[in-house]
Design a protein around this motif. Structure first.
Motif, PDB file in Angstrom:
ATOM      1  N   SER A  38       0.829  -1.199   0.000  1.00 21.35           N
ATOM      2  CA  SER A  38       0.000   0.000   0.000  1.00 21.35           C
ATOM      3  C   SER A  38       0.869   1.257   0.000  1.00 21.35           C
ATOM      4  N   ALA A  39       1.928   1.244   0.788  1.00 21.87           N
ATOM      5  CA  ALA A  39       2.833   2.402   0.848  1.00 21.87           C
ATOM      6  C   ALA A  39       3.463   2.676  -0.513  1.00 21.87           C
ATOM      7  N   CYS A  40       3.782   1.620  -1.230  1.00 25.44           N
ATOM      8  CA  CYS A  40       4.407   1.774  -2.550  1.00 25.44           C
ATOM      9  C   CYS A  40       3.481   2.470  -3.542  1.00 25.44           C
ATOM     10  N   ARG A  41       2.219   2.506  -3.239  1.00 20.09           N
ATOM     11  CA  ARG A  41       1.253   3.173  -4.110  1.00 20.09           C
ATOM     12  C   ARG A  41       0.904   4.574  -3.599  1.00 20.09           C
ATOM     13  N   GLY A  42       1.682   5.048  -2.634  1.00 19.98           N
ATOM     14  CA  GLY A  42       1.445   6.388  -2.091  1.00 19.98           C
ATOM     15  C   GLY A  42       1.498   7.443  -3.186  1.00 19.98           C
ATOM     16  N   ARG A  43       0.587   8.403  -3.103  1.00 21.06           N
ATOM     17  CA  ARG A  43       0.494   9.439  -4.141  1.00 21.06           C
ATOM     18  C   ARG A  43       1.405  10.623  -3.871  1.00 21.06           C
ATOM     19  N   SER A  44       2.017  10.632  -2.716  1.00 21.65           N
ATOM     20  CA  SER A  44       2.938  11.716  -2.371  1.00 21.65           C
ATOM     21  C   SER A  44       3.945  11.188  -1.361  1.00 21.65           C
ATOM     22  N   PHE A  54       3.274   8.309   1.435  1.00 20.92           N
ATOM     23  CA  PHE A  54       4.212   7.196   1.514  1.00 20.92           C
ATOM     24  C   PHE A  54       4.801   7.097   2.916  1.00 20.92           C
ATOM     25  N   LEU A  55       5.234   8.222   3.461  1.00 21.16           N
ATOM     26  CA  LEU A  55       5.840   8.255   4.783  1.00 21.16           C
ATOM     27  C   LEU A  55       4.855   7.797   5.862  1.00 21.16           C
ATOM     28  N   SER A  56       3.637   8.260   5.767  1.00 21.15           N
ATOM     29  CA  SER A  56       2.615   7.866   6.734  1.00 21.15           C
ATOM     30  C   SER A  56       2.398   6.359   6.709  1.00 21.15           C
ATOM     31  N   LYS A  57       2.301   5.801   5.528  1.00 20.75           N
ATOM     32  CA  LYS A  57       2.073   4.358   5.412  1.00 20.75           C
ATOM     33  C   LYS A  57       3.302   3.552   5.818  1.00 20.75           C
ATOM     34  N   MET A  58       4.494   4.087   5.541  1.00 22.52           N
ATOM     35  CA  MET A  58       5.711   3.380   5.938  1.00 22.52           C
ATOM     36  C   MET A  58       5.854   3.339   7.454  1.00 22.52           C
ATOM     37  N   ILE A 113      12.316   5.400   6.017  1.00 19.31           N
ATOM     38  CA  ILE A 113      11.600   6.529   6.620  1.00 19.31           C
ATOM     39  C   ILE A 113      12.544   7.715   6.806  1.00 19.31           C
ATOM     40  N   LYS A 114      13.743   7.477   7.322  1.00 12.06           N
ATOM     41  CA  LYS A 114      14.714   8.557   7.504  1.00 12.06           C
ATOM     42  C   LYS A 114      15.083   9.203   6.173  1.00 12.06           C
ATOM     43  N   ASN A 115      15.325   8.390   5.159  1.00 11.61           N
ATOM     44  CA  ASN A 115      15.688   8.922   3.844  1.00 11.61           C
ATOM     45  C   ASN A 115      14.553   9.717   3.224  1.00 11.61           C
ATOM     46  N   THR A 116      13.338   9.247   3.401  1.00  9.89           N
ATOM     47  CA  THR A 116      12.174   9.967   2.873  1.00  9.89           C
ATOM     48  C   THR A 116      12.011  11.304   3.575  1.00  9.89           C
ATOM     49  N   LYS A 117      12.148  11.314   4.890  1.00  7.39           N
ATOM     50  CA  LYS A 117      12.047  12.571   5.657  1.00  7.39           C
ATOM     51  C   LYS A 117      13.131  13.544   5.199  1.00  7.39           C
TER      52      LYS A 117
END
Length: 120
Positions: A52-58, A62-66, A110-114
């Motif tokens: 589901s996270a991989c289909r994040g629209r932003s 993505f971060l929220s789901k991860m 998560i750290k890399n995305t942030k």
């Protein structure tokens, strides 16, 4: 945003299968049923929520789901450790290792995305 990591999708699905197989191998008791049920729920949630996270629209979605994926992986690790400490059955060392590795991978993602979000 569409995040794709086919290897991690496969790895999280295999983790789910291994957790469920381990759950099936445990003897029954009222207390074990509760713990095993929790472990099976969180363990199967890892792969499902990762997809589901991989289909994040932003990045934010993505971060929220991860973060959910990370919580579920860590919870699964917790239940595996409880089963081990209660001496109900020796956990497969590879399963424990995989739970630890996946948790570490999700923390890094998560750290890399942030970091990427803050640098924009």
């Amino acid at each position: 945003m569409l995040y794709q990591d086919k290897d991690l999708k496969i790895r999280t699905k295999l983790f789910t299968v291994r957790v469920l197989s381990f759950a099936e191998s445990l003897d029954y008791s009222v207390v074990k049923k509760i713990i095993v049920n929790q472990m099976a729920k969180s363990g199967s949630s890892v792969g499902a929520n990762y997809r589901s996270a991989c289909r994040g629209r932003s990045d934010a979605e993505f971060l929220s789901k991860m973060n959910i994926v990370l919580e579920e992986a860590d919870e699964t690790l917790f239940w595996l450790e409880i089963i081990q400490e209660m001496k109900w059955k020796d956990c497969d060392d590879l399963l424990l290792k995989e739970a630890n590795e996946l948790t570490a991978i999700f923390v890094t993602i998560i750290k890399n995305t942030k970091s990427r979000m803050h640098s924009k």
